[in-house]
Design an enzyme around this catalytic site. Structure first.
Site, PDB file in Angstrom:
ATOM      1  N   GLY A  15       0.828  -1.207   0.000  1.00 26.98           N
ATOM      2  CA  GLY A  15       0.000   0.000   0.000  1.00 26.98           C
ATOM      3  C   GLY A  15       0.855   1.247   0.000  1.00 26.98           C
ATOM      4  O   GLY A  15       0.543   2.227   0.673  1.00 26.98           O
ATOM      5  N   SER A 145      -2.798   0.341  15.042  1.00 23.08           N
ATOM      6  CA  SER A 145      -3.567   1.585  15.121  1.00 23.08           C
ATOM      7  C   SER A 145      -3.993   1.829  16.560  1.00 23.08           C
ATOM      8  O   SER A 145      -4.182   0.882  17.339  1.00 23.08           O
ATOM      9  CB  SER A 145      -4.817   1.508  14.243  1.00 23.08           C
ATOM     10  OG  SER A 145      -5.702   2.579  14.493  1.00 23.08           O
ATOM     11  N   TYR A 158     -12.294  -3.049  12.153  1.00 18.43           N
ATOM     12  CA  TYR A 158     -10.963  -2.434  12.054  1.00 18.43           C
ATOM     13  C   TYR A 158     -10.182  -2.581  13.355  1.00 18.43           C
ATOM     14  O   TYR A 158      -9.007  -2.955  13.358  1.00 18.43           O
ATOM     15  CB  TYR A 158     -11.123  -0.958  11.691  1.00 18.43           C
ATOM     16  CG  TYR A 158      -9.834  -0.239  11.387  1.00 18.43           C
ATOM     17  CD1 TYR A 158      -9.234  -0.351  10.139  1.00 18.43           C
ATOM     18  CD2 TYR A 158      -9.217   0.574  12.342  1.00 18.43           C
ATOM     19  CE1 TYR A 158      -8.053   0.325   9.847  1.00 18.43           C
ATOM     20  CE2 TYR A 158      -8.050   1.250  12.064  1.00 18.43           C
ATOM     21  CZ  TYR A 158      -7.472   1.123  10.813  1.00 18.43           C
ATOM     22  OH  TYR A 158      -6.291   1.775  10.535  1.00 18.43           O
ATOM     23  N   ILE A 191      -3.860  10.520  11.695  1.00 10.75           N
ATOM     24  CA  ILE A 191      -2.796  11.138  10.904  1.00 10.75           C
ATOM     25  C   ILE A 191      -3.423  11.871   9.724  1.00 10.75           C
ATOM     26  O   ILE A 191      -4.424  11.413   9.154  1.00 10.75           O
ATOM     27  CB  ILE A 191      -1.805  10.067  10.392  1.00 10.75           C
ATOM     28  CG1 ILE A 191      -1.296   9.224  11.570  1.00 10.75           C
ATOM     29  CG2 ILE A 191      -0.637  10.729   9.663  1.00 10.75           C
ATOM     30  CD1 ILE A 191      -0.600  10.006  12.670  1.00 10.75           C
TER      31      ILE A 191
END
Length: 250
Positions: A15, A145, A158, A191
């Site tokens: 990615g 995360s 997530y 971010i």
């Protein structure tokens, strides 16, 4: 002056054509590494365009690789492309991820499966597939995360995937220690990537009240932490999750 020199090292950033992945790929390149930037092919060619823009100035030390991280066959082809070009792999940054936010009440099986498969299961497959071409003494950095630690509303899929990344990192660090391959995770807060900037203003302001530094992070600030973990300066760090969130905790 202490300088980080990754000359002779070969990195793969999944990615890597946008956001944190792009910032990381450029930072590793600036430190001297050769960098393969992975992207997911799409019908409009946007992923390819972004990846090629990222590696445009890298010359012989840059390569864009089309591969779906969920596919073991794709990652085998990616590994072969890296071997054919540079002979080995030293640094692996598992950055590719997706969001499918929805409350538990409304979350579909497909939305759960897609996020778990891309954000967690794919990291397992990528690591397992590429470990044979990694040189001893290499580094793996997995993107976790803050959501995987404190949990965010509407992110059951997530948060579960990112919490799983933290556990996977601990196990893999033990299993690869005999090869001196260090495995760590980075857990960013919010971010200012395109994804971070898309957060509604009201939610952004509420989040800022919880961050002691009173601001969101920049992509380069995460990339610098990843660079540190890929460098000799982190030679006694493995199995850890570095929280880079401006002091934000529940």
């Amino acid at each position: 002056m202490i300088q980080i020199d990754l000359s002779g090292k070969v990195a793969l950033v999944t990615g890597g054509g946008q956001g944190l992945g792009k910032a990381t790929a450029l930072r590793l390149f600036e430190a001297g590494a050769a960098v393969a930037v992975n992207y997911l092919p799409d019908s409009e060619g946007i992923g390819q365009q972004r990846a090629e823009e990222t590696v445009a100035a890298m010359g012989d030390r840059g390569m864009a690789i089309a591969a779906d991280v969920r596919s073991r066959e794709d990652m085998q082809r990616a590994g072969k492309a890296i071997q054919d070009r540079w002979g080995h792999l030293d640094l692996l940054v598992n950055n590719a991820a997706i969001l499918r936010d929805r409350t538990m009440k409304n979350l579909s099986d497909t939305e759960w499966d897609d996020v778990i498969d891309t954000n967690l299961s794919a990291v397992f497959r990528v690591c397992q597939t590429l470990m044979p071409i990694m040189r001893d003494g290499g580094r793996i950095v997995n993107m976790a995360s803050i959501s995987g630690v404190i949990g965010f509303y509407g992110q059951a899929n997530y948060a579960s995937a990112k919490a799983g990344i933290i556990g996977l990192t601990k196990v893999l660090s033990r299993e690869l220690a005999s090869r001196r391959i260090q495995v760590n995770a980075v857990a960013p807060g919010v971010i200012l990537t395109d994804m971070g900037k898309s957060i509604p203003d009201e939610a952004r302001q509420q989040m800022l009240t919880q961050i002691p530094l009173k601001r969101f992070g920049e992509p380069d600030e995460i990339a610098s932490v990843i660079l540190f973990l890929c460098s000799p300066l982190s030679s006694y760090i493995t199995g850890q999750t570095l929280h880079v969130n401006g002091g934000w905790w529940a």
